[in-house]
Each structure stands twice: as C-alpha cells, then as structure tokens.
Design an enzyme around this catalytic site. Structure first.
Site, PDB file in Angstrom:
ATOM      1  N   ARG A   1      60.336  33.372  44.019  1.00 33.91           N
ATOM      2  CA  ARG A   1      59.260  34.427  43.487  1.00 33.91           C
ATOM      3  C   ARG A   1      58.503  33.897  42.005  1.00 33.91           C
ATOM      4  O   ARG A   1      57.930  34.770  41.490  1.00 33.91           O
ATOM      5  CB  ARG A   1      59.704  35.592  43.621  1.00 33.91           C
ATOM      6  CG  ARG A   1      59.854  36.043  45.112  1.00 33.91           C
ATOM      7  CD  ARG A   1      60.291  37.398  45.177  1.00 33.91           C
ATOM      8  NE  ARG A   1      61.549  38.132  44.666  1.00 33.91           N
ATOM      9  CZ  ARG A   1      62.864  37.853  45.034  1.00 33.91           C
ATOM     10  NH1 ARG A   1      62.828  37.677  46.382  1.00 33.91           N
ATOM     11  NH2 ARG A   1      63.631  38.084  44.273  1.00 33.91           N
ATOM     12  N   ARG A   2      58.811  32.690  41.695  1.00 34.39           N
ATOM     13  CA  ARG A   2      58.673  32.132  40.308  1.00 34.39           C
ATOM     14  C   ARG A   2      57.773  30.851  40.430  1.00 34.39           C
ATOM     15  O   ARG A   2      57.895  30.211  39.396  1.00 34.39           O
ATOM     16  CB  ARG A   2      60.178  32.215  39.444  1.00 34.39           C
ATOM     17  CG  ARG A   2      60.886  33.573  39.501  1.00 34.39           C
ATOM     18  CD  ARG A   2      62.319  33.156  38.803  1.00 34.39           C
ATOM     19  NE  ARG A   2      62.861  34.454  38.907  1.00 34.39           N
ATOM     20  CZ  ARG A   2      64.297  34.458  38.455  1.00 34.39           C
ATOM     21  NH1 ARG A   2      64.838  33.396  37.725  1.00 34.39           N
ATOM     22  NH2 ARG A   2      65.073  35.558  38.261  1.00 34.39           N
TER      23      ARG A   2
ATOM     24  N   CYS B   1      39.561  30.558  30.985  1.00 36.13           N
ATOM     25  CA  CYS B   1      38.934  31.731  32.103  1.00 36.13           C
ATOM     26  C   CYS B   1      39.755  31.944  33.255  1.00 36.13           C
ATOM     27  O   CYS B   1      40.542  32.963  33.574  1.00 36.13           O
ATOM     28  CB  CYS B   1      37.562  31.270  32.626  1.00 36.13           C
ATOM     29  SG  CYS B   1      36.334  31.334  31.302  1.00 36.13           S
TER      30      CYS B   1
ATOM     31  N   ARG C   1      40.472  35.901  33.741  1.00 38.50           N
ATOM     32  CA  ARG C   1      39.803  36.837  32.664  1.00 38.50           C
ATOM     33  C   ARG C   1      38.785  37.296  32.507  1.00 38.50           C
ATOM     34  O   ARG C   1      38.072  38.373  32.620  1.00 38.50           O
ATOM     35  CB  ARG C   1      40.563  36.663  31.491  1.00 38.50           C
ATOM     36  CG  ARG C   1      39.740  35.446  30.965  1.00 38.50           C
ATOM     37  CD  ARG C   1      39.934  34.991  29.371  1.00 38.50           C
ATOM     38  NE  ARG C   1      39.552  33.960  28.960  1.00 38.50           N
ATOM     39  CZ  ARG C   1      38.060  33.900  28.605  1.00 38.50           C
ATOM     40  NH1 ARG C   1      37.408  35.103  28.575  1.00 38.50           N
ATOM     41  NH2 ARG C   1      37.564  32.969  28.197  1.00 38.50           N
ATOM     42  N   SER C   2      37.624  36.289  33.114  1.00 36.31           N
ATOM     43  CA  SER C   2      36.344  36.304  32.894  1.00 36.31           C
ATOM     44  C   SER C   2      35.704  35.373  33.884  1.00 36.31           C
ATOM     45  O   SER C   2      36.081  34.292  34.075  1.00 36.31           O
ATOM     46  CB  SER C   2      35.940  36.299  31.567  1.00 36.31           C
ATOM     47  OG  SER C   2      34.414  35.987  31.354  1.00 36.31           O
TER      48      SER C   2
ATOM     49  N   ASP D   1      31.300  34.027  35.200  1.00 38.08           N
ATOM     50  CA  ASP D   1      30.095  34.048  35.252  1.00 38.08           C
ATOM     51  C   ASP D   1      29.839  33.982  36.825  1.00 38.08           C
ATOM     52  O   ASP D   1      30.101  32.862  37.464  1.00 38.08           O
ATOM     53  CB  ASP D   1      29.430  32.890  34.553  1.00 38.08           C
ATOM     54  CG  ASP D   1      27.924  32.658  34.675  1.00 38.08           C
ATOM     55  OD1 ASP D   1      27.254  33.209  35.648  1.00 38.08           O
ATOM     56  OD2 ASP D   1      27.444  31.967  33.914  1.00 38.08           O
TER      57      ASP D   1
ATOM     58  N   ASN E   1      34.968  28.237  41.341  1.00 37.79           N
ATOM     59  CA  ASN E   1      36.341  28.462  41.145  1.00 37.79           C
ATOM     60  C   ASN E   1      37.165  28.862  42.520  1.00 37.79           C
ATOM     61  O   ASN E   1      38.047  28.068  42.695  1.00 37.79           O
ATOM     62  CB  ASN E   1      36.607  29.551  40.278  1.00 37.79           C
ATOM     63  CG  ASN E   1      36.210  29.475  38.935  1.00 37.79           C
ATOM     64  OD1 ASN E   1      35.608  30.387  38.294  1.00 37.79           O
ATOM     65  ND2 ASN E   1      36.305  28.164  38.297  1.00 37.79           N
TER      66      ASN E   1
ATOM     67  N   HIS F   1      30.948  39.291  36.036  1.00 34.52           N
ATOM     68  CA  HIS F   1      29.912  39.566  35.318  1.00 34.52           C
ATOM     69  C   HIS F   1      28.758  38.755  36.055  1.00 34.52           C
ATOM     70  O   HIS F   1      28.671  37.579  36.237  1.00 34.52           O
ATOM     71  CB  HIS F   1      29.916  39.536  33.811  1.00 34.52           C
ATOM     72  CG  HIS F   1      30.146  38.215  33.248  1.00 34.52           C
ATOM     73  ND1 HIS F   1      31.734  38.249  32.855  1.00 34.52           N
ATOM     74  CD2 HIS F   1      29.694  37.096  32.858  1.00 34.52           C
ATOM     75  CE1 HIS F   1      31.908  36.897  32.432  1.00 34.52           C
ATOM     76  NE2 HIS F   1      30.647  36.359  32.491  1.00 34.52           N
TER      77      HIS F   1
ATOM     78  N   TYR G   1      24.661  37.650  34.355  1.00 35.42           N
ATOM     79  CA  TYR G   1      24.068  37.438  33.137  1.00 35.42           C
ATOM     80  C   TYR G   1      22.608  38.102  33.416  1.00 35.42           C
ATOM     81  O   TYR G   1      22.108  38.098  34.609  1.00 35.42           O
ATOM     82  CB  TYR G   1      23.925  36.316  32.495  1.00 35.42           C
ATOM     83  CG  TYR G   1      25.218  35.757  31.753  1.00 35.42           C
ATOM     84  CD1 TYR G   1      25.386  36.221  30.280  1.00 35.42           C
ATOM     85  CD2 TYR G   1      26.043  35.100  32.364  1.00 35.42           C
ATOM     86  CE1 TYR G   1      26.400  35.849  29.711  1.00 35.42           C
ATOM     87  CE2 TYR G   1      27.356  34.916  31.624  1.00 35.42           C
ATOM     88  CZ  TYR G   1      27.404  35.095  30.141  1.00 35.42           C
ATOM     89  OH  TYR G   1      28.491  34.945  29.594  1.00 35.42           O
TER      90      TYR G   1
END
Length: 276
Positions: free
Chosen positions: A137-138, A157, A177-178, A180, A188, A218, A220
């Site tokens: 599990r690692r 990101c 984390r973020s 577009d 991605n 997000h 734009y």
C-alpha cells in the site's frame, strides 16, 4: 459514446454552474497582453475512469495523443527537466536560462533513495514493488519536494501517483493541486492513463481504474465561451488503444508504440490562450 466526454461535460457544467469566481482578488496569472487572468473554480473534483472498458480520449475535440505521451515519457522514463528533449513547446514559458525547468517533475523522479533491497529512484521503486510486492500500500511517486520548490520553473500541478493492485489489475490515483480544465484536463487524464497501461504491461498486470483528484479545477475567463460551445457537441464513440505487446521493459517504450484506433473526434478550430 466516450465516457471521457460525459465526465468532461459534467465537470465543466459543475464548475460553470456552481463554481466561484476570483475576480475580486489580485491573482498571479496573466494573459500574454498583461491582463489579469481570472478563473471560476470548483474545489475537490474527483473523476473515475475504468481503463479496462475504454481509453479516456475526448471526442469533443482532438486529443494531441502523441504529444501527451511524449511528455509523460519525458517525465517518468527519461526523468528529464531539459525542455529541448521534448517535441512540444509546452514548457517554454517556464524554462530557465540553462534550458531546464529547474528541479521539477522528471528531476525529482530521478533522485535515488535507499531502500532495504538497494538504491532506487521513484520510478524504479514502483516497477520493483509491482513485480515483487504488488500487495504493498506504499507504491507512490511524488514530485512535490518542498526543499526544491524554490528551484522549480513551476511548482508541480499533477504531483503524485498512488498505485494499488487488486484482482490482478493495476489501479491508480493521480493527485493534482491545480488544473486549467480546457487546456489540460484530458491531456492529464490521457497521459497518466497511458502511464498506468505501461506499468501494468511491464509488470504482468491488467489495467483497472484510474482516479483523478483535482483540488482546484478551474476555467479561465477567456475559456468560458469556448467551453460552453464545446460541451454542446454530441460525444462520439471512444477510440481503441493499441499498445505494442512486445514491450516488456518500461524503458523500451517509445511514442510509436501507442496508437488510437478508430479515433474520430469533432473538428476544433479554436486557439486556446494559455495564462502564465
């Protein structure tokens, strides 16, 4: 119809209908003309893709398939931060004078660490565990190294992958984390799905579920109209992913070992502006 299209449409509608605008804040990002680039966002988007059913390529517009594979190989296989080794210009805006993006992405994956069986970098550790300890599990990679953030052209990101084997299938979670959404969402999803396929094939496993977790998803301000028109299109059938079955070593894969068969996306003529 492609499941990836349905998920993308739902994600965009969720952001546009329920998201929060940051127009009241002094944001960091700008357009190439110097105008502040504002976004409407949703927190904590979680999307799930069953890779055993279909490959998640959008048909609403064409996925730049070869380019996204080239980038994932650059990061995970070459473990590189040198932009000249990429075939696209994606990272040009974040490139330092030495031609690299600093101590980011592939650089972090190539750092070796000690483990009880020897010395590994992060990618080789994943490959070792999948073959020798698949119930672990690692099995994790992470490029978000706080010690080196100051020396990165862009803080990562998409920063961590967690792998988990169940019933002979390789499942994975991508933490981001973020994002577009217009420019990078399917990019991605596709490239990290390809990564799961590569790790599975070279470890004697089948592919299972790919889970994509986005903290700040997000759209734009200059992308809203493009998104609104894009999600009106009717999803088409998903393509079939063909991978060279002769590749048994992760480091032998090339871009040419992957083909999308019967891929017939909608035409898309809009030029997508990218905020920096």
């Amino acid at each position: 119809m492609a499941i990836a299209d349905l998920i993308f449409i739902d994600t965009c509608k969720n952001i546009l209908e329920n998201g929060m605008w940051d127009k009241g804040f002094d944001v960091r990002t700008v357009w190439d003309d110097g105008t502040k680039a504002h976004t409407i966002k949703q927190f904590g988007i979680v999307n799930r893709y069953d890779l055993s059913v279909e490959f998640p390529a959008l048909t609403l517009r064409r996925l730049p398939f070869k380019s996204c594979i080239d980038e994932i190989l650059w990061i995970f296989q070459k473990k590189s931060n040198r932009v000249a080794e990429l075939n696209s210009k994606i990272w040009d805006s974040w490139t330092f004078d030495d031609g690299t993006i600093g101590k980011a992405y592939g650089y972090q994956l190539g750092i070796k660490h000690k483990y009880k069986e020897g010395e590994f970098d992060q990618v080789d550790r994943v490959l070792y565990e999948l073959k020798n300890n698949p119930m672990s599990r690692r099995i994790i990679t992470s490029t978000y190294n706080f010690e080196d953030l100051h020396a990165m052209g862009l803080n990562p990101c998409a920063y961590s992958m967690t792998f988990n084997v169940k019933d002979g299938k390789l499942n994975a979670i991508l933490n981001q984390r973020s994002q577009d959404v217009l420019a990078a969402n399917n990019w991605n999803v596709a490239q990290y799905s390809i990564l799961v396929h590569m790790f599975a094939q070279t470890s004697g496993l089948d592919v299972g579920e790919f889970v994509h977790v986005i903290a700040d998803a997000h759209i734009y301000d200059r992308h809203v109209e493009i998104i609104e028109e894009l999600i009106k299109k009717e999803p088409r059938p998903a393509p079939k992913l063909i991978i060279n079955p002769d590749i048994k070593n992760f480091y032998d894969f090339t871009v040419d070992d992957f083909v999308l068969e019967d891929y017939k996306p909608h035409p898309f003529k809009d030029k997508i502006p990218v905020a920096i």
